[in-house]
Design a protein around this motif. Sequence first.
Motif, PDB file in Angstrom:
ATOM      1  N   UNK A 167       0.848  -1.186   0.000  1.00 19.95           N
ATOM      2  CA  UNK A 167       0.000   0.000   0.000  1.00 19.95           C
ATOM      3  C   UNK A 167       0.886   1.238   0.000  1.00 19.95           C
ATOM      4  N   UNK A 168       0.820   1.982  -1.105  1.00 15.55           N
ATOM      5  CA  UNK A 168       1.676   3.159  -1.258  1.00 15.55           C
ATOM      6  C   UNK A 168       0.891   4.423  -0.922  1.00 15.55           C
ATOM      7  N   UNK A 169       1.579   5.352  -0.253  1.00 14.08           N
ATOM      8  CA  UNK A 169       0.955   6.620   0.118  1.00 14.08           C
ATOM      9  C   UNK A 169       1.891   7.774  -0.211  1.00 14.08           C
ATOM     10  N   UNK A 170       1.292   8.939  -0.379  1.00 14.03           N
ATOM     11  CA  UNK A 170       2.057  10.165  -0.563  1.00 14.03           C
ATOM     12  C   UNK A 170       2.131  10.865   0.781  1.00 14.03           C
ATOM     13  N   UNK A 171       3.325  11.191   1.226  1.00 12.66           N
ATOM     14  CA  UNK A 171       3.498  11.945   2.460  1.00 12.66           C
ATOM     15  C   UNK A 171       4.394  13.121   2.116  1.00 12.66           C
ATOM     16  N   UNK A 172       3.862  14.304   2.263  1.00  8.47           N
ATOM     17  CA  UNK A 172       4.636  15.505   1.932  1.00  8.47           C
ATOM     18  C   UNK A 172       5.399  15.984   3.156  1.00  8.47           C
ATOM     19  N   UNK A 173       6.289  15.127   3.648  1.00 10.42           N
ATOM     20  CA  UNK A 173       7.071  15.479   4.832  1.00 10.42           C
ATOM     21  C   UNK A 173       8.427  14.796   4.782  1.00 10.42           C
ATOM     22  N   UNK A 174       9.412  15.490   5.325  1.00 15.03           N
ATOM     23  CA  UNK A 174      10.749  14.927   5.449  1.00 15.03           C
ATOM     24  C   UNK A 174      11.302  14.414   4.138  1.00 15.03           C
ATOM     25  N   UNK A 175      12.069  13.345   4.223  1.00 17.15           N
ATOM     26  CA  UNK A 175      12.691  12.803   3.010  1.00 17.15           C
ATOM     27  C   UNK A 175      11.695  12.102   2.098  1.00 17.15           C
ATOM     28  N   UNK A 221       4.092  13.291   9.482  1.00 17.35           N
ATOM     29  CA  UNK A 221       3.960  14.707   9.148  1.00 17.35           C
ATOM     30  C   UNK A 221       4.250  15.596  10.356  1.00 17.35           C
ATOM     31  N   UNK A 222       3.680  15.253  11.504  1.00 19.94           N
ATOM     32  CA  UNK A 222       3.892  16.060  12.714  1.00 19.94           C
ATOM     33  C   UNK A 222       5.342  16.010  13.183  1.00 19.94           C
ATOM     34  N   UNK A 223       5.941  14.831  13.152  1.00 18.15           N
ATOM     35  CA  UNK A 223       7.325  14.695  13.603  1.00 18.15           C
ATOM     36  C   UNK A 223       8.266  15.468  12.685  1.00 18.15           C
TER      37      UNK A 223
END
Length: 124
Positions: free
Chosen positions: A34-42, A90-92
């Motif tokens: 299951x792939x997700x997009x996370x606009x955070x960090x690397x 995202x929060x971290x």
Amino acid sequence: ITVKSSTKDPVTAAREEGDDPPKEEPWKTTLKTTMVDVEAGEFRGHKVSLWDLLHARYIPEESRKEVLEVYEAGELTLEQVKTVVTTIVTRTAAAERAEPAAPVSGPRAEPVATEAEPTPLHRD
């Protein structure tokens, strides 16, 4: 005469006898695929698997274990796992960005809450 039949299907029975190599748990395979997009960090701008996110440095080990246990037990849906994991990452990542460049291994200064001293209303 009573015929006792096995309650296991032949594939499961064969797997238990060692004919087939052990298969990965379905819940684990789901997290890895299951792939997700996370606009955070690397992870910014990349699709990443939930499994990789769970094992990223942004997720504390105790949180990772808890999420995996609850998901494996069927108490969390895949969508809930996505929400929890992406929120933590995202929060971290945002908190790291907001902090001045402090050494990761060094102690972090925590603000200390002090209670206001009561002011006497009348003095004798």
